[in-house]
Design a protein around this motif. Structure first.
Motif, PDB file in Angstrom:
ATOM      1  N   SER A 265      44.141  -2.263  60.589  1.00 59.48           N
ATOM      2  CA  SER A 265      42.930  -2.272  61.701  1.00 59.48           C
ATOM      3  C   SER A 265      42.051  -3.418  61.343  1.00 59.48           C
ATOM      4  N   VAL A 266      41.962  -3.882  60.399  1.00 61.39           N
ATOM      5  CA  VAL A 266      41.018  -5.187  60.073  1.00 61.39           C
ATOM      6  C   VAL A 266      41.603  -6.282  60.305  1.00 61.39           C
ATOM      7  N   PRO A 267      41.388  -7.292  61.255  1.00 67.34           N
ATOM      8  CA  PRO A 267      41.833  -8.443  61.611  1.00 67.34           C
ATOM      9  C   PRO A 267      41.923  -9.254  60.281  1.00 67.34           C
ATOM     10  N   GLY A 268      43.117 -10.207  59.647  1.00 66.31           N
ATOM     11  CA  GLY A 268      43.170 -10.522  58.467  1.00 66.31           C
ATOM     12  C   GLY A 268      43.529 -10.064  57.373  1.00 66.31           C
ATOM     13  N   VAL A 269      43.798  -8.552  57.499  1.00 66.26           N
ATOM     14  CA  VAL A 269      44.152  -8.031  55.981  1.00 66.26           C
ATOM     15  C   VAL A 269      45.339  -7.187  56.461  1.00 66.26           C
ATOM     16  N   TRP A 270      46.118  -7.459  55.589  1.00 65.71           N
ATOM     17  CA  TRP A 270      47.670  -6.800  55.678  1.00 65.71           C
ATOM     18  C   TRP A 270      47.872  -5.853  54.405  1.00 65.71           C
ATOM     19  N   ALA A 271      48.582  -5.039  54.569  1.00 67.07           N
ATOM     20  CA  ALA A 271      48.921  -4.176  53.323  1.00 67.07           C
ATOM     21  C   ALA A 271      50.386  -3.545  53.048  1.00 67.07           C
ATOM     22  N   ALA A 272      50.802  -3.565  52.053  1.00 69.58           N
ATOM     23  CA  ALA A 272      52.187  -3.244  51.592  1.00 69.58           C
ATOM     24  C   ALA A 272      52.534  -2.340  50.551  1.00 69.58           C
ATOM     25  N   GLY A 273      53.581  -1.683  50.506  1.00 69.75           N
ATOM     26  CA  GLY A 273      53.949  -1.033  49.427  1.00 69.75           C
ATOM     27  C   GLY A 273      53.302   0.333  49.193  1.00 69.75           C
ATOM     28  N   ASN A 274      53.035   1.259  48.108  1.00 74.01           N
ATOM     29  CA  ASN A 274      52.356   2.405  48.029  1.00 74.01           C
ATOM     30  C   ASN A 274      51.224   2.360  48.796  1.00 74.01           C
ATOM     31  N   ALA A 275      50.491   1.390  49.103  1.00 72.42           N
ATOM     32  CA  ALA A 275      49.267   1.440  49.575  1.00 72.42           C
ATOM     33  C   ALA A 275      49.278   1.583  51.127  1.00 72.42           C
ATOM     34  N   ILE A 276      50.522   1.857  51.505  1.00 76.77           N
ATOM     35  CA  ILE A 276      50.756   2.122  53.108  1.00 76.77           C
ATOM     36  C   ILE A 276      51.521   3.541  53.104  1.00 76.77           C
ATOM     37  N   GLY A 277      52.245   3.948  51.957  1.00 72.40           N
ATOM     38  CA  GLY A 277      52.646   5.227  52.064  1.00 72.40           C
ATOM     39  C   GLY A 277      53.447   5.828  50.745  1.00 72.40           C
ATOM     40  N   PHE A 278      53.300   6.886  50.379  1.00 73.83           N
ATOM     41  CA  PHE A 278      54.075   7.637  49.316  1.00 73.83           C
ATOM     42  C   PHE A 278      55.449   7.333  48.900  1.00 73.83           C
ATOM     43  N   GLY A 279      56.219   7.100  50.160  1.00 72.23           N
ATOM     44  CA  GLY A 279      57.741   7.190  50.018  1.00 72.23           C
ATOM     45  C   GLY A 279      58.031   5.681  49.753  1.00 72.23           C
ATOM     46  N   GLU A 280      57.239   4.782  49.633  1.00 76.16           N
ATOM     47  CA  GLU A 280      57.665   3.044  49.528  1.00 76.16           C
ATOM     48  C   GLU A 280      58.298   3.068  48.064  1.00 76.16           C
ATOM     49  N   GLN A 281      59.647   3.201  48.157  1.00 82.99           N
ATOM     50  CA  GLN A 281      60.213   2.688  46.588  1.00 82.99           C
ATOM     51  C   GLN A 281      60.106   1.323  46.574  1.00 82.99           C
ATOM     52  N   VAL A 282      60.700   0.887  45.211  1.00 79.73           N
ATOM     53  CA  VAL A 282      60.519  -0.757  45.024  1.00 79.73           C
ATOM     54  C   VAL A 282      61.061  -1.441  45.949  1.00 79.73           C
ATOM     55  N   VAL A 283      62.155  -1.143  46.459  1.00 82.91           N
ATOM     56  CA  VAL A 283      63.036  -1.985  47.425  1.00 82.91           C
ATOM     57  C   VAL A 283      62.015  -1.886  48.767  1.00 82.91           C
ATOM     58  N   ASN A 284      61.686  -1.036  49.232  1.00 87.18           N
ATOM     59  CA  ASN A 284      60.757  -1.003  50.513  1.00 87.18           C
ATOM     60  C   ASN A 284      59.408  -1.647  50.261  1.00 87.18           C
ATOM     61  N   ALA A 285      58.823  -1.697  48.919  1.00 84.14           N
ATOM     62  CA  ALA A 285      57.650  -2.378  48.669  1.00 84.14           C
ATOM     63  C   ALA A 285      57.672  -3.877  48.805  1.00 84.14           C
ATOM     64  N   ALA A 286      58.878  -4.307  48.188  1.00 80.35           N
ATOM     65  CA  ALA A 286      59.252  -5.835  48.273  1.00 80.35           C
ATOM     66  C   ALA A 286      59.388  -6.156  49.515  1.00 80.35           C
ATOM     67  N   SER A 287      60.256  -5.419  50.349  1.00 85.74           N
ATOM     68  CA  SER A 287      60.495  -5.612  51.750  1.00 85.74           C
ATOM     69  C   SER A 287      58.973  -5.628  52.757  1.00 85.74           C
ATOM     70  N   GLY A 288      58.429  -4.830  52.548  1.00 83.19           N
ATOM     71  CA  GLY A 288      56.953  -4.693  53.184  1.00 83.19           C
ATOM     72  C   GLY A 288      56.023  -6.101  52.828  1.00 83.19           C
ATOM     73  N   GLY A 289      56.106  -6.348  51.500  1.00 86.90           N
ATOM     74  CA  GLY A 289      55.396  -7.580  51.170  1.00 86.90           C
ATOM     75  C   GLY A 289      56.017  -8.772  51.731  1.00 86.90           C
ATOM     76  N   TYR A 290      57.212  -8.874  51.890  1.00 84.38           N
ATOM     77  CA  TYR A 290      57.871  -9.922  52.507  1.00 84.38           C
ATOM     78  C   TYR A 290      57.540 -10.078  53.953  1.00 84.38           C
ATOM     79  N   ARG A 291      57.585  -9.077  54.564  1.00 79.21           N
ATOM     80  CA  ARG A 291      57.201  -9.257  55.895  1.00 79.21           C
ATOM     81  C   ARG A 291      55.770  -9.519  56.169  1.00 79.21           C
ATOM     82  N   ALA A 292      55.043  -9.108  55.365  1.00 78.32           N
ATOM     83  CA  ALA A 292      53.351  -9.486  55.306  1.00 78.32           C
ATOM     84  C   ALA A 292      53.273 -10.927  55.314  1.00 78.32           C
ATOM     85  N   GLY A 293      53.795 -11.401  54.155  1.00 82.97           N
ATOM     86  CA  GLY A 293      53.754 -12.776  53.762  1.00 82.97           C
ATOM     87  C   GLY A 293      54.237 -13.488  54.745  1.00 82.97           C
ATOM     88  N   ALA A 294      55.315 -13.297  55.591  1.00 80.62           N
ATOM     89  CA  ALA A 294      56.006 -14.354  56.572  1.00 80.62           C
ATOM     90  C   ALA A 294      55.068 -13.990  57.976  1.00 80.62           C
TER      91      ALA A 294
END
Ligand SMILES: Cc1cc2nc3c(=O)[nH]c(=O)nc-3n(C[C@H](O)[C@H](O)[C@H](O)COP(=O)(O)OP(=O)(O)OC[C@H]3O[C@@H](n4cnc5c(N)ncnc54)[C@H](O)[C@@H]3O)c2cc1C
Length: 311
Positions: A265-294
């Motif tokens: 909700s803060v402009p300019g701040v992205w979050a990924a991995g277990n910071a956004i949810g308990f169920g983010e396994q390694v592959v999900n965390a990597a995927s979320g980081g990729y999406r945020a970076g792009a």
């Protein structure tokens, strides 16, 4: 003196390193600040990551660090202890060692900490034969004698889940009263062949560095070679809270509320991995980081183009 980067990534686990890899390859200047305590550090193997199934978590991250270095991404081993958003909507981050850095955009990939039940022996054996996640370890311990330590009535759900990996499951009610189990719980436990043992668990019997039994406070020992527990997840949301980011409550703690790209909700701040949810396994965390970076790369590009047009 404050070093300036286009993106500061806090957390160098799968989520943070993935974001950094995409951003480095997009020719962005990136700093990763990493405390070096990934959640799966107690485990010898990382399972379920396609093409990397069984790799050691330490090796996985070492390869990731090598990959980001190829693109000029910097990584510092320290903690980000303080963050503030300035008048331009950019970020000043203070590290534990006193260094201050500035980032136009911020990725928070700080993961979560597992607070283990306070039963003697559990912490020492966590990730070995005291386990929490059947998707992470179930195959490796299949058909063994499982115990499940109930610390809330959700222990029933865990016992039913792990019955997919072994037909020899005992649910230790520990701090849960028998009356807390519903009729549906009892019917399902019976259908899955799960034995239910009331009474507090006092400790674990270990022989030659292997779990052999679960010992109750009344002295009785139940032979088991694996014990599933449910750690209390403690999301590392301190920096997000400093920035006033919205969190969303879940049965497993409060995590950053994000849009599908990981934008908080803060402009300019992205979050990924277990910071956004308990169920983010390694592959999900990597995927979320990729999406945020792009997403950040595109957003910076258009912000700069629009600013150039305005001049
Ligand atoms: C015992 C165990 C076994 C597991 N096995 C598997 C498995 O087999 N397969 C699977 O897919 N998942 C497994 N998991 C889950 C896996 O650990 C997580 O999915 C994964 O670690 C999430 O990645 P992440 O990048 O979000 O967080 P993490 O990997 O936890 O990385 C977060 C990083 O941020 C750092 N950090 C935190 N706060 C700060 C700060 N303020 N400043 C700087 N750095 C900070 C931490 O030190 C850490 O290095 C397991 C978990 C446990 C507990």
């Amino acid at each position: 003196m404050t070093d300036t980067y286009e993106v500061v990534v806090v957390g160098g686990g799968a989520a943070g390193l993935s974001a950094a890899l995409v951003l480095g390859r997009a020719r962005r200047s990136v700093l990763v600040i990493d405390g070096g305590e990934p959640r799966n550090a107690p485990a010898a193997h990382m399972q379920g990551y396609l093409t990397r199934d069984g790799m050691s978590p330490a090796e996985f991250l070492a390869v990731g660090r090598e990959e980001i270095a190829r693109y000029g991404v910097e990584l510092v081993r320290d903690l980000a202890v303080d963050v503030a958003r300035d008048a331009d909507g950019e970020f000043d981050v203070t590290l534990g060692g006193g260094r201050r850095v500035h980032g136009r955009r911020l990725v928070v990939a700080t993961g979560l900490a597992d607070e283990l039940p306070a039963v003697p022996g559990v912490a020492e054996r966590f990730g070995r034969d005291v386990l929490h996640c059947p998707y992470c370890h179930g195959w490796e311990v299949r058909d063994q004698a499982f115990g499940v330590l109930a610390t809330t009535p959700m222990g029933v759900h865990q016992a039913l889940m792990v019955s997919q990996w072994s037909k020899d499951v005992t649910l230790f009610l520990h701090t849960v009263a028998e009356e807390e189990l519903t009729d549906d719980d009892l019917r399902r436990l019976a259908a899955a062949g799960v034995a239910v043992v009331p009474g507090e668990v006092a400790g674990l019997d270990v022989v030659e560095d292997r779990l052999t039994a679960v010992r109750l406070a009344d002295g009785t020992a139940h032979e088991r070679s694996v014990l599933f527990v449910a750690p209390r997840p403690v999301p590392r949301t301190g920096l997000l809270e400093q920035l006033g980011a919205d969190l969303q409550e879940t049965p497993f703690g409060s995590y950053a509320a994000v849009d599908p790209t990981g934008l908080t909700s803060v402009p300019g701040v992205w979050a990924a991995g277990n910071a956004i949810g308990f169920g983010e396994q390694v592959v999900n965390a990597a995927s979320g980081g990729y999406r945020a970076g792009a997403t950040i790369n595109g957003e910076l590009l258009f912000a700069d183009l629009d600013a150039a047009v305005r001049v």
